[in-house]
Write a protein that holds these residues in place. Structure first.
Motif, PDB file in Angstrom:
ATOM      1  N   GLN A 229       0.844  -1.178   0.000  1.00 22.05           N
ATOM      2  CA  GLN A 229       0.000   0.000   0.000  1.00 22.05           C
ATOM      3  C   GLN A 229       0.889   1.240   0.000  1.00 22.05           C
ATOM      4  O   GLN A 229       1.859   1.331   0.759  1.00 22.05           O
ATOM      5  N   ASN A 230       0.612   2.167  -0.900  1.00 19.71           N
ATOM      6  CA  ASN A 230       1.370   3.419  -1.050  1.00 19.71           C
ATOM      7  C   ASN A 230       2.808   3.211  -1.524  1.00 19.71           C
ATOM      8  O   ASN A 230       3.667   4.043  -1.266  1.00 19.71           O
ATOM      9  N   SER A 231       3.079   2.114  -2.179  1.00 21.13           N
ATOM     10  CA  SER A 231       4.430   1.863  -2.691  1.00 21.13           C
ATOM     11  C   SER A 231       4.359   1.266  -4.086  1.00 21.13           C
ATOM     12  O   SER A 231       3.562   0.372  -4.342  1.00 21.13           O
ATOM     13  N   ASN A 232       5.209   1.770  -4.967  1.00 20.30           N
ATOM     14  CA  ASN A 232       5.240   1.310  -6.354  1.00 20.30           C
ATOM     15  C   ASN A 232       6.677   0.998  -6.767  1.00 20.30           C
ATOM     16  O   ASN A 232       7.623   1.654  -6.330  1.00 20.30           O
ATOM     17  N   LEU A 233       6.796   0.018  -7.636  1.00 18.82           N
ATOM     18  CA  LEU A 233       8.084  -0.332  -8.217  1.00 18.82           C
ATOM     19  C   LEU A 233       7.921  -0.287  -9.734  1.00 18.82           C
ATOM     20  O   LEU A 233       6.977  -0.866 -10.281  1.00 18.82           O
ATOM     21  N   TYR A 234       8.819   0.438 -10.399  1.00 21.18           N
ATOM     22  CA  TYR A 234       8.765   0.594 -11.851  1.00 21.18           C
ATOM     23  C   TYR A 234       9.997  -0.055 -12.472  1.00 21.18           C
ATOM     24  O   TYR A 234      11.109   0.138 -12.004  1.00 21.18           O
ATOM     25  N   PHE A 235       9.773  -0.784 -13.544  1.00 20.18           N
ATOM     26  CA  PHE A 235      10.841  -1.312 -14.384  1.00 20.18           C
ATOM     27  C   PHE A 235      10.700  -0.628 -15.739  1.00 20.18           C
ATOM     28  O   PHE A 235       9.644  -0.707 -16.366  1.00 20.18           O
ATOM     29  N   VAL A 236      11.756   0.034 -16.198  1.00 22.65           N
ATOM     30  CA  VAL A 236      11.710   0.797 -17.441  1.00 22.65           C
ATOM     31  C   VAL A 236      12.807   0.295 -18.374  1.00 22.65           C
ATOM     32  O   VAL A 236      13.968   0.189 -17.985  1.00 22.65           O
ATOM     33  N   TYR A 237      12.408  -0.007 -19.612  1.00 27.62           N
ATOM     34  CA  TYR A 237      13.364  -0.374 -20.657  1.00 27.62           C
ATOM     35  C   TYR A 237      13.239   0.662 -21.764  1.00 27.62           C
ATOM     36  O   TYR A 237      12.141   0.918 -22.264  1.00 27.62           O
ATOM     37  N   SER A 238      14.346   1.268 -22.139  1.00 26.82           N
ATOM     38  CA  SER A 238      14.355   2.302 -23.160  1.00 26.82           C
ATOM     39  C   SER A 238      15.298   1.886 -24.292  1.00 26.82           C
ATOM     40  O   SER A 238      16.422   1.453 -24.043  1.00 26.82           O
ATOM     41  N   LEU A 239      14.823   2.024 -25.518  1.00 28.15           N
ATOM     42  CA  LEU A 239      15.604   1.674 -26.705  1.00 28.15           C
ATOM     43  C   LEU A 239      15.583   2.857 -27.662  1.00 28.15           C
ATOM     44  O   LEU A 239      14.515   3.410 -27.948  1.00 28.15           O
ATOM     45  N   ASN A 240      16.760   3.250 -28.140  1.00 27.71           N
ATOM     46  CA  ASN A 240      16.888   4.393 -29.037  1.00 27.71           C
ATOM     47  C   ASN A 240      17.754   3.985 -30.218  1.00 27.71           C
ATOM     48  O   ASN A 240      18.830   3.426 -30.039  1.00 27.71           O
ATOM     49  N   LYS A 241      17.282   4.277 -31.425  1.00 24.75           N
ATOM     50  CA  LYS A 241      18.073   4.040 -32.636  1.00 24.75           C
ATOM     51  C   LYS A 241      17.995   5.299 -33.479  1.00 24.75           C
ATOM     52  O   LYS A 241      16.908   5.833 -33.714  1.00 24.75           O
ATOM     53  N   ALA A 242      19.148   5.774 -33.931  1.00 20.46           N
ATOM     54  CA  ALA A 242      19.202   6.980 -34.757  1.00 20.46           C
ATOM     55  C   ALA A 242      20.207   6.779 -35.877  1.00 20.46           C
ATOM     56  O   ALA A 242      21.236   6.122 -35.693  1.00 20.46           O
ATOM     57  N   VAL A 243      19.891   7.349 -37.026  1.00 23.08           N
ATOM     58  CA  VAL A 243      20.779   7.288 -38.192  1.00 23.08           C
ATOM     59  C   VAL A 243      20.906   8.693 -38.754  1.00 23.08           C
ATOM     60  O   VAL A 243      19.903   9.381 -38.965  1.00 23.08           O
ATOM     61  N   ASN A 244      22.121   9.107 -38.979  1.00 30.01           N
ATOM     62  CA  ASN A 244      22.404  10.404 -39.577  1.00 30.01           C
ATOM     63  C   ASN A 244      23.058  10.182 -40.934  1.00 30.01           C
ATOM     64  O   ASN A 244      23.976   9.374 -41.056  1.00 30.01           O
ATOM     65  N   GLY A 245      22.579  10.905 -41.964  1.00 30.09           N
ATOM     66  CA  GLY A 245      23.191  10.832 -43.286  1.00 30.09           C
ATOM     67  C   GLY A 245      22.537   9.849 -44.236  1.00 30.09           C
ATOM     68  O   GLY A 245      23.080   9.562 -45.291  1.00 30.09           O
ATOM     69  N   GLN A 246      21.364   9.334 -43.884  1.00 33.18           N
ATOM     70  CA  GLN A 246      20.679   8.344 -44.721  1.00 33.18           C
ATOM     71  C   GLN A 246      19.205   8.708 -44.795  1.00 33.18           C
ATOM     72  O   GLN A 246      18.585   9.016 -43.785  1.00 33.18           O
ATOM     73  N   LYS A 247      18.624   8.682 -45.993  1.00 39.45           N
ATOM     74  CA  LYS A 247      17.202   8.968 -46.176  1.00 39.45           C
ATOM     75  C   LYS A 247      16.428   7.652 -46.201  1.00 39.45           C
ATOM     76  O   LYS A 247      16.850   6.699 -46.845  1.00 39.45           O
ATOM     77  N   PHE A 248      15.292   7.621 -45.493  1.00 38.41           N
ATOM     78  CA  PHE A 248      14.459   6.418 -45.421  1.00 38.41           C
ATOM     79  C   PHE A 248      13.082   6.717 -45.981  1.00 38.41           C
ATOM     80  O   PHE A 248      12.536   7.802 -45.781  1.00 38.41           O
ATOM     81  N   ASN A 249      12.518   5.729 -46.666  1.00 34.11           N
ATOM     82  CA  ASN A 249      11.177   5.869 -47.233  1.00 34.11           C
ATOM     83  C   ASN A 249      10.094   5.425 -46.265  1.00 34.11           C
ATOM     84  O   ASN A 249       8.935   5.765 -46.451  1.00 34.11           O
ATOM     85  N   SER A 250      10.465   4.650 -45.250  1.00 28.78           N
ATOM     86  CA  SER A 250       9.468   4.167 -44.295  1.00 28.78           C
ATOM     87  C   SER A 250      10.121   3.931 -42.935  1.00 28.78           C
ATOM     88  O   SER A 250      11.350   3.846 -42.819  1.00 28.78           O
ATOM     89  N   PHE A 251       9.280   3.814 -41.923  1.00 25.82           N
ATOM     90  CA  PHE A 251       9.744   3.512 -40.573  1.00 25.82           C
ATOM     91  C   PHE A 251      10.435   2.156 -40.539  1.00 25.82           C
ATOM     92  O   PHE A 251      11.456   1.977 -39.890  1.00 25.82           O
ATOM     93  N   LYS A 252       9.920   1.193 -41.282  1.00 22.54           N
ATOM     94  CA  LYS A 252      10.508  -0.153 -41.338  1.00 22.54           C
ATOM     95  C   LYS A 252      11.940  -0.103 -41.884  1.00 22.54           C
ATOM     96  O   LYS A 252      12.812  -0.826 -41.416  1.00 22.54           O
ATOM     97  N   ASP A 253      12.183   0.756 -42.877  1.00 23.40           N
ATOM     98  CA  ASP A 253      13.543   0.895 -43.421  1.00 23.40           C
ATOM     99  C   ASP A 253      14.525   1.382 -42.350  1.00 23.40           C
ATOM    100  O   ASP A 253      15.657   0.921 -42.287  1.00 23.40           O
ATOM    101  N   LEU A 254      14.077   2.299 -41.502  1.00 26.22           N
ATOM    102  CA  LEU A 254      14.928   2.781 -40.405  1.00 26.22           C
ATOM    103  C   LEU A 254      15.213   1.666 -39.411  1.00 26.22           C
ATOM    104  O   LEU A 254      16.354   1.464 -39.000  1.00 26.22           O
ATOM    105  N   ILE A 255      14.203   0.907 -39.040  1.00 26.18           N
ATOM    106  CA  ILE A 255      14.377  -0.180 -38.073  1.00 26.18           C
ATOM    107  C   ILE A 255      15.298  -1.272 -38.626  1.00 26.18           C
ATOM    108  O   ILE A 255      16.144  -1.803 -37.911  1.00 26.18           O
ATOM    109  N   ASP A 256      15.152  -1.591 -39.908  1.00 23.47           N
ATOM    110  CA  ASP A 256      15.950  -2.661 -40.528  1.00 23.47           C
ATOM    111  C   ASP A 256      17.385  -2.235 -40.859  1.00 23.47           C
ATOM    112  O   ASP A 256      18.236  -3.082 -41.116  1.00 23.47           O
ATOM    113  N   PHE A 257      17.663  -0.947 -40.880  1.00 20.83           N
ATOM    114  CA  PHE A 257      18.992  -0.442 -41.237  1.00 20.83           C
ATOM    115  C   PHE A 257      19.999  -0.841 -40.154  1.00 20.83           C
ATOM    116  O   PHE A 257      19.762  -0.655 -38.963  1.00 20.83           O
ATOM    117  N   ASP A 258      21.121  -1.439 -40.562  1.00 21.25           N
ATOM    118  CA  ASP A 258      22.140  -1.840 -39.585  1.00 21.25           C
ATOM    119  C   ASP A 258      23.536  -1.545 -40.125  1.00 21.25           C
ATOM    120  O   ASP A 258      23.701  -0.963 -41.187  1.00 21.25           O
TER     121      ASP A 258
END
Length: 85
Positions: free
Chosen positions: A29-58
């Protein structure tokens, strides 16, 4: 300055995707526990036609002369305890 030598500086294309997953557990009661997972992917210098293209780019697709790729993943744990008087 020579624009062809500094292509990333003068004509950068920046795309990014960020995902946060938060799980909250009220363990007392009156206590909380949070688990947070954060994922970030960024690409500079490349043009993408779709969100899927950005995710698949490696690293196999990258041209190091004109592109950069950034990855970050983090895990956080937060505990809230409320004390009543």
């Amino acid at each position: 300055t020579n624009q062809s030598n500094d292509k990333m500086l003068y004509s950068s294309l920046y795309s990014s995707a960020i995902m946060n997953l938060v799980l909250k557990w009220k363990f007392m009661q009156n206590s909380n526990l949070y688990f947070v997972y954060s994922l970030n992917k960024a690409v500079n210098g490349q043009k993408f036609n779709s969100f899927k293209d950005l995710i698949d780019f490696d690293a196999d697709n990258i041209n190091p002369d004109i592109s950069e790729i950034f990855y970050d993943s983090s895990i956080f744990i937060k505990c809230e305890l409320y004390f009543n008087r």
